[in-house]
Design a protein around this motif. Structure first.
Motif, PDB file in Angstrom:
ATOM      1  N   THR A 152      13.339  11.742  36.462  1.00 50.93           N
ATOM      2  CA  THR A 152      14.606  12.279  36.797  1.00 50.93           C
ATOM      3  C   THR A 152      15.453  12.903  35.565  1.00 50.93           C
ATOM      4  N   HIS A 153      15.789  14.228  35.461  1.00 51.06           N
ATOM      5  CA  HIS A 153      16.625  14.683  34.462  1.00 51.06           C
ATOM      6  C   HIS A 153      18.287  14.666  34.903  1.00 51.06           C
ATOM      7  N   PRO A 154      19.063  14.492  33.985  1.00 52.30           N
ATOM      8  CA  PRO A 154      20.560  14.437  34.281  1.00 52.30           C
ATOM      9  C   PRO A 154      21.119  15.724  34.892  1.00 52.30           C
ATOM     10  N   ALA A 155      20.530  16.848  34.476  1.00 43.99           N
ATOM     11  CA  ALA A 155      20.984  18.001  34.863  1.00 43.99           C
ATOM     12  C   ALA A 155      20.298  18.511  35.955  1.00 43.99           C
ATOM     13  N   GLY A 156      19.576  17.719  36.823  1.00 43.10           N
ATOM     14  CA  GLY A 156      18.870  17.881  37.984  1.00 43.10           C
ATOM     15  C   GLY A 156      17.304  18.314  37.998  1.00 43.10           C
ATOM     16  N   GLY A 157      16.517  17.969  38.906  1.00 40.17           N
ATOM     17  CA  GLY A 157      15.306  18.224  38.717  1.00 40.17           C
ATOM     18  C   GLY A 157      14.512  17.091  37.794  1.00 40.17           C
ATOM     19  N   TYR A 158      13.161  17.486  37.329  1.00 37.79           N
ATOM     20  CA  TYR A 158      12.390  16.469  36.584  1.00 37.79           C
ATOM     21  C   TYR A 158      12.317  16.863  35.404  1.00 37.79           C
ATOM     22  N   TRP A 159      12.103  15.938  34.402  1.00 38.97           N
ATOM     23  CA  TRP A 159      11.395  16.481  33.128  1.00 38.97           C
ATOM     24  C   TRP A 159       9.893  16.796  33.410  1.00 38.97           C
ATOM     25  N   HIS A 160       9.270  17.879  32.762  1.00 34.92           N
ATOM     26  CA  HIS A 160       8.049  18.395  32.866  1.00 34.92           C
ATOM     27  C   HIS A 160       7.109  17.067  32.459  1.00 34.92           C
ATOM     28  N   ASP A 161       7.351  16.273  31.552  1.00 40.59           N
ATOM     29  CA  ASP A 161       6.540  15.130  31.213  1.00 40.59           C
ATOM     30  C   ASP A 161       7.183  14.261  30.540  1.00 40.59           C
ATOM     31  N   ASP A 162       6.683  13.007  30.187  1.00 37.81           N
ATOM     32  CA  ASP A 162       7.614  11.874  29.606  1.00 37.81           C
ATOM     33  C   ASP A 162       7.700  12.055  28.171  1.00 37.81           C
ATOM     34  N   THR A 163       6.943  12.872  27.458  1.00 41.75           N
ATOM     35  CA  THR A 163       7.431  13.056  25.792  1.00 41.75           C
ATOM     36  C   THR A 163       8.583  13.773  25.853  1.00 41.75           C
ATOM     37  N   ARG A 164       9.052  14.589  26.895  1.00 39.68           N
ATOM     38  CA  ARG A 164      10.502  15.148  26.713  1.00 39.68           C
ATOM     39  C   ARG A 164      10.294  16.107  25.840  1.00 39.68           C
ATOM     40  N   GLN A 165       9.459  16.641  25.419  1.00 39.97           N
ATOM     41  CA  GLN A 165       9.314  17.757  24.140  1.00 39.97           C
ATOM     42  C   GLN A 165       9.097  19.071  24.741  1.00 39.97           C
ATOM     43  N   PHE A 217      13.087  26.892  30.512  1.00 41.28           N
ATOM     44  CA  PHE A 217      14.671  26.629  30.570  1.00 41.28           C
ATOM     45  C   PHE A 217      15.145  25.522  29.318  1.00 41.28           C
ATOM     46  N   ALA A 218      16.111  25.856  29.046  1.00 46.04           N
ATOM     47  CA  ALA A 218      16.769  24.624  28.096  1.00 46.04           C
ATOM     48  C   ALA A 218      17.166  23.440  29.071  1.00 46.04           C
ATOM     49  N   ASP A 219      17.504  22.421  28.449  1.00 46.27           N
ATOM     50  CA  ASP A 219      17.901  21.040  29.283  1.00 46.27           C
ATOM     51  C   ASP A 219      18.924  21.267  30.297  1.00 46.27           C
ATOM     52  N   ASP A 220      19.809  22.172  30.000  1.00 48.29           N
ATOM     53  CA  ASP A 220      20.618  22.753  30.994  1.00 48.29           C
ATOM     54  C   ASP A 220      20.484  23.546  31.970  1.00 48.29           C
ATOM     55  N   TRP A 221      19.144  23.867  32.201  1.00 45.35           N
ATOM     56  CA  TRP A 221      18.467  24.878  33.380  1.00 45.35           C
ATOM     57  C   TRP A 221      18.979  26.228  32.819  1.00 45.35           C
ATOM     58  N   SER A 222      19.552  26.623  31.562  1.00 44.05           N
ATOM     59  CA  SER A 222      19.879  27.892  31.199  1.00 44.05           C
ATOM     60  C   SER A 222      18.474  28.475  30.746  1.00 44.05           C
ATOM     61  N   ARG A 223      18.252  29.691  30.905  1.00 47.11           N
ATOM     62  CA  ARG A 223      16.871  30.361  30.327  1.00 47.11           C
ATOM     63  C   ARG A 223      16.855  30.360  28.930  1.00 47.11           C
ATOM     64  N   VAL A 224      15.710  30.178  28.252  1.00 45.17           N
ATOM     65  CA  VAL A 224      15.779  30.158  27.015  1.00 45.17           C
ATOM     66  C   VAL A 224      15.479  31.367  26.387  1.00 45.17           C
ATOM     67  N   ALA A 225      15.802  31.675  25.294  1.00 48.91           N
ATOM     68  CA  ALA A 225      15.961  32.923  24.385  1.00 48.91           C
ATOM     69  C   ALA A 225      14.646  33.445  24.411  1.00 48.91           C
ATOM     70  N   GLY A 226      14.360  34.902  23.859  1.00 51.61           N
ATOM     71  CA  GLY A 226      13.311  35.284  23.557  1.00 51.61           C
ATOM     72  C   GLY A 226      12.240  35.533  24.503  1.00 51.61           C
ATOM     73  N   ASP A 227      10.952  35.725  24.090  1.00 49.31           N
ATOM     74  CA  ASP A 227       9.660  35.995  24.911  1.00 49.31           C
ATOM     75  C   ASP A 227       9.630  34.735  25.881  1.00 49.31           C
ATOM     76  N   ALA A 228       9.565  33.617  25.451  1.00 40.57           N
ATOM     77  CA  ALA A 228       9.605  32.404  26.495  1.00 40.57           C
ATOM     78  C   ALA A 228      10.594  32.540  27.731  1.00 40.57           C
ATOM     79  N   GLY A 229      11.822  33.197  27.596  1.00 43.75           N
ATOM     80  CA  GLY A 229      12.883  33.063  28.427  1.00 43.75           C
ATOM     81  C   GLY A 229      12.392  34.386  29.521  1.00 43.75           C
ATOM     82  N   ARG A 230      11.559  35.151  28.893  1.00 41.96           N
ATOM     83  CA  ARG A 230      11.079  36.344  29.922  1.00 41.96           C
ATOM     84  C   ARG A 230       9.917  36.045  30.642  1.00 41.96           C
ATOM     85  N   THR A 231       9.079  34.899  30.274  1.00 44.46           N
ATOM     86  CA  THR A 231       7.830  34.342  31.075  1.00 44.46           C
ATOM     87  C   THR A 231       8.252  34.180  32.520  1.00 44.46           C
TER      88      THR A 231
END
Length: 234
Positions: A152-165, A217-231
């Motif tokens: 469980t992530h404090p900003a809602g939803g879940y971490w994608h895995d437990d490395t949290r990277q 997304f970033a930790d706060d669920w804002s879209r990340v910048a660059g190509d990754a954010g447009r995926t």
């Protein structure tokens, strides 16, 4: 090319699925030596002898055989049950299901990944739907409990895995809601519907901006910048 009616196309697809594909995977895709399923077949239909087993593949194969059983092809149901027990015995930790096993069922990637656990939930949910076996429903609930406790992530939803990277991801949440809806439909238990509502709210508030469905997304669920954010992986 001859014209085919829709009924003829459906009959051809059903013949391929139930008379060719499913029997092939039941005959050659089940690892009868140590349990579970083989990772892949060659183009000749033989065991590709890969030295690992991804837990997500096991969950998917359980689903396939169980869905087929609900449509009348029950030959693979015993293999699905055996695959589910293999998951429970070999891939489970108190934090959830690990990501990858060796060919003989030893843990070789202990990361707890939401994507993999979503497919484990899907497999157990479909097994319960196909058989009504209480132990399958119990494992579905245990999967949800472990993910909620550890991911469980404090900003809602879940971490994608437990490395949290790395970036937060939409795609595992999509598979999580898919599995939760099946479990809710099969069992009527609100614990699964609650999970579906969590992801539905994320879709409405974070994932979808009215035009596109983003993936990273970033930790706060804002879209990340660059190509990754447009995926986008709708």
């Amino acid at each position: 090319m001859t014209h085919q009616t829709l009924a003829q196309r459906l009959q051809a697809a059903r013949h391929w699925a139930f008379d060719q594909a499913l029997p092939l995977w039941l005959e050659r895709g089940v690892d009868r030596s140590v349990g579970g399923f083989v990772e892949a077949l060659t183009f000749e239909g033989e065991d590709a002898a890969l030295p690992y087993k991804r837990v997500r593949v096991t969950g998917r194969q359980i689903y396939v055989f169980c869905h087929a059983a609900t449509l009348g092809w029950r030959e693979g149901l015993a293999a699905a049950e055996a695959g589910a027990r293999f998951l429970a015995e070999k891939a489970w930790t108190d934090r959830g299901f690990v990501r990858r096993l060796s060919r003989d069922g030893q843990v070789i990637d202990p990361v707890i990944d939401l994507y993999d656990n979503a497919f484990c939930l899907l497999g157990f949910a479909w097994l319960y739907k196909a058989t009504g076996e209480a132990w399958a429903l119990d494992w579905a609930k245990r999967t949800v409990s472990a993910v909620k406790a550890g991911q469980t992530h404090p900003a809602g939803g879940y971490w994608h895995d437990d490395t949290r990277q790395g970036h937060r991801q939409q795609n595992p949440h999509m598979h999580w809601i898919e599995a939760a809806l099946v479990a809710a439909d099969a069992s009527g238990d609100s614990v699964f519907l609650d999970e579906a509502h969590i992801v539905a709210r994320l879709f409405e508030d974070k994932f979808f901006d009215g035009a596109t469905l983003a993936e990273f997304f970033a930790d706060d669920w804002s879209r990340v910048a660059g190509d990754a954010g447009r995926t986008s992986e709708p």
